[in-house]
Scaffold this active site. Structure first.
Site, mmCIF file in Angstrom:
data_model
loop_
_atom_site.group_PDB
_atom_site.id
_atom_site.type_symbol
_atom_site.label_atom_id
_atom_site.label_comp_id
_atom_site.label_asym_id
_atom_site.label_seq_id
_atom_site.Cartn_x
_atom_site.Cartn_y
_atom_site.Cartn_z
ATOM 1 N N ASN A 41 0.840 -1.213 0.000
ATOM 2 C CA ASN A 41 0.000 0.000 0.000
ATOM 3 C C ASN A 41 0.869 1.256 0.000
ATOM 4 O O ASN A 41 1.878 1.346 0.706
ATOM 5 C CB ASN A 41 -0.988 -0.001 1.168
ATOM 6 C CG ASN A 41 -0.352 -0.135 2.531
ATOM 7 O OD1 ASN A 41 0.621 -0.865 2.713
ATOM 8 N ND2 ASN A 41 -0.883 0.581 3.496
ATOM 9 N N ILE A 42 0.461 2.188 -0.852
ATOM 10 C CA ILE A 42 1.183 3.456 -1.022
ATOM 11 C C ILE A 42 0.208 4.591 -0.722
ATOM 12 O O ILE A 42 -0.804 4.736 -1.416
ATOM 13 C CB ILE A 42 1.700 3.608 -2.474
ATOM 14 C CG1 ILE A 42 2.519 2.393 -2.936
ATOM 15 C CG2 ILE A 42 2.495 4.912 -2.634
ATOM 16 C CD1 ILE A 42 3.873 2.238 -2.308
ATOM 17 N N GLU A 43 0.532 5.367 0.306
ATOM 18 C CA GLU A 43 -0.395 6.428 0.732
ATOM 19 C C GLU A 43 0.054 7.793 0.210
ATOM 20 O O GLU A 43 1.133 7.951 -0.371
ATOM 21 C CB GLU A 43 -0.497 6.418 2.258
ATOM 22 C CG GLU A 43 -1.043 5.083 2.748
ATOM 23 C CD GLU A 43 -1.327 5.037 4.231
ATOM 24 O OE1 GLU A 43 -0.862 5.925 4.984
ATOM 25 O OE2 GLU A 43 -2.032 4.084 4.626
ATOM 26 N N CYS A 52 -4.188 0.551 -2.389
ATOM 27 C CA CYS A 52 -4.042 -0.673 -1.595
ATOM 28 C C CYS A 52 -3.007 -1.620 -2.206
ATOM 29 O O CYS A 52 -2.760 -1.614 -3.423
ATOM 30 C CB CYS A 52 -5.371 -1.417 -1.513
ATOM 31 S SG CYS A 52 -6.617 -0.559 -0.541
ATOM 32 N N GLU A 54 -3.177 -4.912 -2.684
ATOM 33 C CA GLU A 54 -3.634 -5.941 -3.635
ATOM 34 C C GLU A 54 -3.881 -5.342 -5.011
ATOM 35 O O GLU A 54 -3.608 -5.977 -6.035
ATOM 36 C CB GLU A 54 -4.827 -6.737 -3.133
ATOM 37 C CG GLU A 54 -5.923 -6.113 -2.399
ATOM 38 C CD GLU A 54 -5.723 -5.668 -0.975
ATOM 39 O OE1 GLU A 54 -4.768 -4.921 -0.705
ATOM 40 O OE2 GLU A 54 -6.587 -5.995 -0.150
ATOM 41 N N CYS A 87 -10.617 -4.469 1.104
ATOM 42 C CA CYS A 87 -11.649 -3.429 1.049
ATOM 43 C C CYS A 87 -12.556 -3.656 -0.172
ATOM 44 O O CYS A 87 -12.239 -4.428 -1.080
ATOM 45 C CB CYS A 87 -11.009 -2.045 1.012
ATOM 46 S SG CYS A 87 -10.370 -1.559 -0.602
ATOM 47 N N CYS A 90 -11.009 -2.994 -3.669
ATOM 48 C CA CYS A 90 -10.123 -4.084 -4.125
ATOM 49 C C CYS A 90 -10.935 -5.285 -4.571
ATOM 50 O O CYS A 90 -10.581 -5.960 -5.540
ATOM 51 C CB CYS A 90 -9.147 -4.473 -3.018
ATOM 52 S SG CYS A 90 -7.837 -3.253 -2.813
HETATM 53 N N1 THU Z 1 -5.189 -1.308 2.754
HETATM 54 C C1 THU Z 1 -4.691 -2.196 1.851
HETATM 55 O O1 THU Z 1 -3.638 -1.968 1.241
HETATM 56 N N2 THU Z 1 -5.385 -3.337 1.622
HETATM 57 C C2 THU Z 1 -6.496 -3.717 2.314
HETATM 58 O O2 THU Z 1 -7.036 -4.778 2.059
HETATM 59 C C3 THU Z 1 -7.037 -2.840 3.364
HETATM 60 C C4 THU Z 1 -6.448 -1.483 3.421
HETATM 61 C C5 THU Z 1 -4.413 -0.100 3.029
HETATM 62 C C6 THU Z 1 -4.956 1.174 2.477
HETATM 63 C C7 THU Z 1 -4.354 2.203 3.407
HETATM 64 O O3 THU Z 1 -3.043 2.519 2.972
HETATM 65 C C8 THU Z 1 -4.241 1.468 4.735
HETATM 66 O O4 THU Z 1 -4.318 0.087 4.417
HETATM 67 C C9 THU Z 1 -5.312 1.824 5.733
HETATM 68 O O5 THU Z 1 -6.577 1.697 5.190
#
Ligand code: THU
Length: 132
Positions: A41-43, A52, A54, A87, A90
């Protein structure tokens, strides 16, 4: 092998750029040819731009020419009490980019593993055919 793929997802998890949520997620998928593609995950400070793990793994694979029928297994891992639950966004992307047969392996860092398929994660999904 599943253990190897879980380890790749765990390695990807450690590459997470998540300075806002501090929640690291890793993903890894394998193809029929034995290739592995990972994502994390890259914010972003502009929160809706966060991506996310995946989806990044799937987009990474597709950027290398992989197609849905090539993908046998997708692993997702996070530091959750239960195996991580992807989520809704995804799940919708998985419903388009994975085959129904693809094994989706949801994990946590405690070593708990749950195997599922996209039809179980997102029944009655909106499909491209619906646009015709
Ligand atoms: N996130 C994912 O990468 N995958 C998931 O299945 C749930 C959420 C990440 C998104 C965000 O960067 C962090 O988790 C918090 O929501």
């Amino acid at each position: 092998m599943k253990e190897e793929l879980i380890n790749k997802a765990k390695e990807a998890m450690n590459l997470s750029y998540s300075p806002y949520s501090h929640f690291k997620v890793g993903a890894a998928l394998e193809t029929t040819g034995g290739e592995i593609y990972v994502g994390t995950n890259i914010e972003n400070a502009s929160y809706p731009l966060c991506m996310c793990a995946e989806r990044n793994a799937l987009y990474n694979a597709y950027c290398h020419g992989v197609k849905k029928e090539d993908i046998t297994t997708l692993v997702v891992i996070g530091e959750t009490d239960e195996p991580i639950s992807p989520c809704g966004a995804c799940r919708q992307v998985m419903s388009e980019l994975l085959s129904k047969d693809c094994v989706i392996v949801l994990c946590n860092t405690k070593g708990e593993v749950k195997e599922t398929r996209i039809d179980e994660l997102l029944p009655s999904s909106f499909k491209g055919e619906d646009l015709k």
